[in-house]
Design a protein around this motif. Structure first.
Motif, short mmCIF file in Angstrom:
data_model
loop_
_atom_site.label_atom_id
_atom_site.label_comp_id
_atom_site.label_asym_id
_atom_site.label_seq_id
_atom_site.Cartn_x
_atom_site.Cartn_y
_atom_site.Cartn_z
N LEU A 67 0.83 -1.20 0.00
CA LEU A 67 0.00 0.00 0.00
C LEU A 67 0.86 1.25 0.00
O LEU A 67 1.72 1.44 0.87
CB LEU A 67 -0.92 0.00 1.22
CG LEU A 67 -1.87 1.20 1.33
CD1 LEU A 67 -2.90 1.17 0.19
CD2 LEU A 67 -2.58 1.21 2.68
N LYS A 68 0.60 2.12 -0.98
CA LYS A 68 1.35 3.36 -1.10
C LYS A 68 0.38 4.52 -0.90
O LYS A 68 -0.58 4.69 -1.66
CB LYS A 68 2.01 3.46 -2.49
CG LYS A 68 2.95 2.31 -2.80
CD LYS A 68 3.54 2.41 -4.20
CE LYS A 68 4.61 3.48 -4.28
NZ LYS A 68 5.83 3.08 -3.57
N VAL A 69 0.61 5.28 0.16
CA VAL A 69 -0.19 6.47 0.45
C VAL A 69 0.78 7.64 0.63
O VAL A 69 1.70 7.56 1.46
CB VAL A 69 -1.04 6.29 1.73
CG1 VAL A 69 -1.86 7.54 2.01
CG2 VAL A 69 -1.94 5.07 1.59
N GLU A 70 0.58 8.69 -0.14
CA GLU A 70 1.49 9.83 -0.07
C GLU A 70 1.55 10.39 1.35
O GLU A 70 0.53 10.58 2.00
CB GLU A 70 1.02 10.93 -1.04
CG GLU A 70 2.00 12.09 -1.15
CD GLU A 70 1.58 13.11 -2.18
OE1 GLU A 70 2.25 14.16 -2.27
OE2 GLU A 70 0.58 12.87 -2.89
N GLY A 71 2.78 10.62 1.82
CA GLY A 71 2.98 11.14 3.16
C GLY A 71 3.12 10.06 4.21
O GLY A 71 3.32 10.37 5.40
N HIS A 72 3.03 8.79 3.80
CA HIS A 72 3.15 7.66 4.73
C HIS A 72 4.10 6.62 4.17
O HIS A 72 4.28 6.52 2.94
CB HIS A 72 1.78 7.01 4.98
CG HIS A 72 0.78 7.92 5.63
ND1 HIS A 72 0.60 7.99 6.99
CD2 HIS A 72 -0.08 8.82 5.08
CE1 HIS A 72 -0.34 8.87 7.27
NE2 HIS A 72 -0.77 9.39 6.13
N GLU A 73 4.72 5.86 5.06
CA GLU A 73 5.60 4.78 4.62
C GLU A 73 4.79 3.68 3.95
O GLU A 73 3.64 3.42 4.33
CB GLU A 73 6.37 4.20 5.81
CG GLU A 73 7.38 5.14 6.44
CD GLU A 73 8.16 4.46 7.55
OE1 GLU A 73 7.85 3.29 7.86
OE2 GLU A 73 9.07 5.09 8.10
#
Length: 221
Positions: A67-73
């Motif tokens: 899972l890729k969420v901008e602002g998170h690892e």
């Protein structure tokens, strides 16, 4: 893991509750939540078309995602639930669970068959019949095998490949306890038909002999 984990790109969702979820749907997004992993729940949203395509491809709930969420690892997740509209059967919400590398999960792993040219049964015209192109295995999130390999060397017609005859990747085990069939080498259709007809012919000859004997006995009486 032997292969790459597919990416699942999402956006962080501002606001929670039914109102925010309805707004996300009006914007062409599917709201969701990421939970677990000793971290606070993270509200997310995924473009409807992207999620719908993933769902149609199959195995969405049994696939490990990056899972890729901008602002998170980046984090490894697995889908625990997809809520759908009761009338249209379209996705309206999804729940994703974070996984540690040591977490045990059940996933479907594809089966690869090698050395068909070394199988005498196939050389004679036999047909490889695949019963299970995928096998569900329990494995750790950090060591998910890319595939299961079945070596067909030496297989004759009517030989069967069961799960117990396959070398499974270390640290994995099937979710099914019994020794189930993965594939077999079946006889060519033409050969099977010829054998059946020959057998029927022999039965017919025996039946004719029996009739002849019975006829003689009746005549003697």
């Amino acid at each position: 893991m032997a292969g790459e984990i597919p990416d699942l790109v999402a956006l962080e969702r501002t606001g929670t509750g039914k109102g925010a979820a309805r707004q996300a749907r009006r914007d062409g997004m599917v709201p969701g939540i990421v939970f677990g992993g000793d971290k606070d729940p993270l509200p997310i949203q995924i473009p409807f078309n992207v999620l719908f395509k993933r769902l149609k491809a199959g195995r969405f709930k049994s696939t490990l995602w990056n899972l890729k969420v901008e602002g998170h690892e980046d984090v490894r997740v697995i889908c625990r639930d997809v809520q759908r509209d009761v009338v249209k059967d379209l996705p309206t919400h999804l729940d994703l669970m974070r996984l540690r590398r040591t977490t045990k999960i059940a996933l479907f792993i594809p089966v690869e068959f090698i050395n068909e040219e070394e199988a005498p049964g196939i050389k004679k015209g036999g047909v490889l019949t695949v019963v299970r192109p995928e096998v569900e295995l329990v494995c750790t999130a950090g060591e998910i095998p890319e595939k299961i390999t079945v070596d067909l060397t030496g297989m004759e017609i009517n030989d069967v490949v069961t799960i117990s005859s396959v070398d499974l990747p270390a640290g994995t085990k099937p979710t099914i306890d019994r020794d189930f069939v993965i594939a077999n080498v079946s006889a060519p259709t033409g050969l099977s038909t010829s054998d059946d007809e020959e057998g029927e012919g022999e039965e017919a000859e025996v039946a004719a002999d029996e009739v002849e004997v019975v006829g003689k006995e009746e005549a003697e009486e």
